[in-house]
Design a protein around this motif. Structure first.
Motif, PDB file in Angstrom:
ATOM      1  N   ASP A 158      38.118  38.684  31.537  1.00  0.00           N
ATOM      2  CA  ASP A 158      36.892  38.929  32.136  1.00  0.00           C
ATOM      3  C   ASP A 158      36.732  37.976  33.218  1.00  0.00           C
ATOM      4  O   ASP A 158      36.233  38.311  34.300  1.00  0.00           O
ATOM      5  CB  ASP A 158      35.658  39.061  31.190  1.00  0.00           C
ATOM      6  CG  ASP A 158      36.014  40.094  30.210  1.00  0.00           C
ATOM      7  OD1 ASP A 158      36.676  40.968  30.308  1.00  0.00           O
ATOM      8  OD2 ASP A 158      35.295  39.827  28.998  1.00  0.00           O
ATOM      9  N   GLY A 161      38.880  38.274  36.058  1.00  0.00           N
ATOM     10  CA  GLY A 161      38.586  39.662  37.055  1.00  0.00           C
ATOM     11  C   GLY A 161      37.622  39.408  37.839  1.00  0.00           C
ATOM     12  O   GLY A 161      37.439  39.683  39.097  1.00  0.00           O
ATOM     13  N   LEU A 162      36.650  38.586  37.208  1.00  0.00           N
ATOM     14  CA  LEU A 162      35.394  38.235  38.130  1.00  0.00           C
ATOM     15  C   LEU A 162      35.675  37.427  39.385  1.00  0.00           C
ATOM     16  O   LEU A 162      35.212  37.780  40.560  1.00  0.00           O
ATOM     17  CB  LEU A 162      34.299  37.693  37.296  1.00  0.00           C
ATOM     18  CG  LEU A 162      32.912  37.256  37.831  1.00  0.00           C
ATOM     19  CD1 LEU A 162      31.837  37.601  36.797  1.00  0.00           C
ATOM     20  CD2 LEU A 162      32.789  35.578  38.369  1.00  0.00           C
ATOM     21  N   ARG A 164      38.320  37.173  40.981  1.00  0.00           N
ATOM     22  CA  ARG A 164      38.986  37.967  41.688  1.00  0.00           C
ATOM     23  C   ARG A 164      38.403  38.961  42.746  1.00  0.00           C
ATOM     24  O   ARG A 164      38.455  39.220  43.913  1.00  0.00           O
ATOM     25  CB  ARG A 164      40.303  38.807  41.195  1.00  0.00           C
ATOM     26  CG  ARG A 164      41.533  37.737  40.827  1.00  0.00           C
ATOM     27  CD  ARG A 164      42.656  38.710  40.260  1.00  0.00           C
ATOM     28  NE  ARG A 164      42.225  39.531  39.180  1.00  0.00           N
ATOM     29  CZ  ARG A 164      42.480  39.426  37.893  1.00  0.00           C
ATOM     30  NH1 ARG A 164      42.820  37.979  37.657  1.00  0.00           N
ATOM     31  NH2 ARG A 164      42.078  40.080  36.871  1.00  0.00           N
ATOM     32  N   ARG A 165      37.444  39.944  41.689  1.00  0.00           N
ATOM     33  CA  ARG A 165      36.482  40.596  42.670  1.00  0.00           C
ATOM     34  C   ARG A 165      35.693  39.937  43.660  1.00  0.00           C
ATOM     35  O   ARG A 165      35.209  40.683  44.789  1.00  0.00           O
ATOM     36  CB  ARG A 165      35.799  41.265  41.833  1.00  0.00           C
ATOM     37  CG  ARG A 165      36.413  42.412  40.715  1.00  0.00           C
ATOM     38  CD  ARG A 165      35.612  43.256  40.051  1.00  0.00           C
ATOM     39  NE  ARG A 165      34.493  42.579  39.403  1.00  0.00           N
ATOM     40  CZ  ARG A 165      34.684  42.115  37.949  1.00  0.00           C
ATOM     41  NH1 ARG A 165      35.977  42.277  37.392  1.00  0.00           N
ATOM     42  NH2 ARG A 165      33.917  41.632  37.308  1.00  0.00           N
ATOM     43  N   HIS A 166      35.135  38.809  43.224  1.00  0.00           N
ATOM     44  CA  HIS A 166      34.069  38.106  44.358  1.00  0.00           C
ATOM     45  C   HIS A 166      34.900  37.161  45.256  1.00  0.00           C
ATOM     46  O   HIS A 166      34.007  36.619  46.011  1.00  0.00           O
ATOM     47  CB  HIS A 166      32.952  37.592  43.354  1.00  0.00           C
ATOM     48  CG  HIS A 166      32.249  38.384  42.660  1.00  0.00           C
ATOM     49  ND1 HIS A 166      31.047  39.016  43.035  1.00  0.00           N
ATOM     50  CD2 HIS A 166      32.137  39.048  41.438  1.00  0.00           C
ATOM     51  CE1 HIS A 166      30.624  39.766  42.449  1.00  0.00           C
ATOM     52  NE2 HIS A 166      31.034  39.857  41.102  1.00  0.00           N
ATOM     53  N   ARG A 167      36.046  36.786  45.028  1.00  0.00           N
ATOM     54  CA  ARG A 167      36.531  35.862  46.080  1.00  0.00           C
ATOM     55  C   ARG A 167      36.685  36.476  47.582  1.00  0.00           C
ATOM     56  O   ARG A 167      36.672  36.077  48.710  1.00  0.00           O
ATOM     57  CB  ARG A 167      38.016  35.294  45.461  1.00  0.00           C
ATOM     58  CG  ARG A 167      38.722  34.369  46.470  1.00  0.00           C
ATOM     59  CD  ARG A 167      39.785  34.001  46.062  1.00  0.00           C
ATOM     60  NE  ARG A 167      39.798  33.037  44.850  1.00  0.00           N
ATOM     61  CZ  ARG A 167      40.547  33.271  43.765  1.00  0.00           C
ATOM     62  NH1 ARG A 167      41.023  34.146  43.573  1.00  0.00           N
ATOM     63  NH2 ARG A 167      40.141  32.413  42.856  1.00  0.00           N
ATOM     64  N   ASP A 169      34.969  38.540  49.244  1.00  0.00           N
ATOM     65  CA  ASP A 169      33.594  38.460  50.123  1.00  0.00           C
ATOM     66  C   ASP A 169      32.950  36.946  49.780  1.00  0.00           C
ATOM     67  O   ASP A 169      31.740  37.026  50.293  1.00  0.00           O
ATOM     68  CB  ASP A 169      32.582  39.535  49.740  1.00  0.00           C
ATOM     69  CG  ASP A 169      32.355  39.752  48.417  1.00  0.00           C
ATOM     70  OD1 ASP A 169      32.557  38.779  47.606  1.00  0.00           O
ATOM     71  OD2 ASP A 169      31.366  40.520  48.202  1.00  0.00           O
ATOM     72  N   ASP A 198      43.256  32.466  38.205  1.00  0.00           N
ATOM     73  CA  ASP A 198      41.949  32.768  38.253  1.00  0.00           C
ATOM     74  C   ASP A 198      40.951  32.736  37.152  1.00  0.00           C
ATOM     75  O   ASP A 198      39.790  32.365  37.381  1.00  0.00           O
ATOM     76  CB  ASP A 198      41.918  34.405  38.637  1.00  0.00           C
ATOM     77  CG  ASP A 198      42.433  34.779  40.134  1.00  0.00           C
ATOM     78  OD1 ASP A 198      42.550  33.877  40.918  1.00  0.00           O
ATOM     79  OD2 ASP A 198      43.023  35.704  40.226  1.00  0.00           O
TER      80      ASP A 198
END
Length: 272
Positions: A158, A161-162, A164-167, A169, A198
């Motif tokens: 988890d 994944g967090l 990766r999603r926020h890197r 922007d 990550d």
């Protein structure tokens, strides 16, 4: 003479032979809706009918209605905290067997006071699979939620994944800060799978941001001293340094409870 009342909000139709309480006037119903008092709105018809038949004092009517509203809001808030925590199974101490755990009973009792959480101390539960690590952390999390605290539950995947999603922007720091709105953050099952870059970064960022500000609880097959087997040594050292500075470390031992139950035929319902 002032009456003492106990209000029970009933769901569904009244018992056979008991007349239904008359509905609230539409304007009163609308006012309660506008005031966002759904639990008062639901309880009011029955409370008013009871007050009329038993000749309650006006203050007793208010007490019964406001008690129903507060109790309803408490139930809703608890349900919201549980949903946001995202616990994996819903296990609580009701199903916990203290004698089956290798963690000393005094330690178990001390953990259940949650004083360590209020002091913003960390908790590390490490040991072989099936020895109750996740069960204990979830039961402690449920207890914290019941006491009005907020808990956030994650796996290492988890966190990866967090990151990766926020890197993309450049909002990783904001995402970690949002997680730390909870008083306690749990990271479960460290060491079962290889740790991606990550995920390792996510664990470090979380522990670093929470240091002396929030309580972090983790479960792991490895003692934190062995985290350099899972992630780069420099990152592991920095993570463990902050994690263990104010931490209680509980090591579990013994055979897997799940495996023992499976061998004993307790894991499934017998086929007929």
């Amino acid at each position: 003479m002032t009456a003492t009342t106990t209000t029970t909000t009933r769901t569904g139709p009244p018992p056979v032979g008991v007349p239904a309480a008359p509905p609230l006037p539409e304007d009163v119903h609308a006012l309660l809706r506008r005031l966002r008092m759904p639990h008062t709105r639901a309880a009011a018809p029955e409370v008013l009918a009871t007050a009329r038949s038993q000749r309650w004092e006006p203050v007793e009517v208010l007490r019964a209605l406001f008690t129903a509203e507060v109790a309803g809001r408490d139930r809703s808030a608890l349900a919201t905290r549980r949903a946001r925590a995202a616990f994996p199974t819903g296990k609580t101490f009701h199903a916990w067997k203290p004698e089956a755990s290798s963690i000393p009973a005094p330690t178990q009792q001390a953990l259940r006071t949650l004083e360590w959480l209020h002091r913003k101390e960390n908790l590390v539960v490490c040991g072989p699979s099936g020895t109750g690590k996740t069960f204990l952390l979830e039961a402690l999390g449920q207890l914290a939620v019941e006491q009005g605290l907020h808990v956030a539950w994650f796996t290492l995947e988890d966190l990866g994944g967090l990151i990766r999603r926020h890197r993309a922007d450049d909002t990783v720091s904001k995402a970690i800060a949002k997680i730390l709105r909870a008083e306690s953050v749990v990271v479960d099952d460290i060491g079962l799978l290889p740790v991606a870059a990550d995920a390792a970064e996510g664990l470090y960022r979380l522990v670093d941001a929470a240091y002396e500000k929030r309580s972090v609880a983790i479960s792991s097959n490895l003692h934190p001293a062995g985290f350099d087997e899972l992630m780069p040594k420099t990152l592991a050292t920095a993570t463990v340094d902050r994690l263990l500075h104010h931490a209680h470390v509980c090591q579990t031992t013994g055979e897997s409870v799940r495996l023992s139950q499976a061998i004993a035929g307790q894991g499934v319902t017998p086929l007929t």
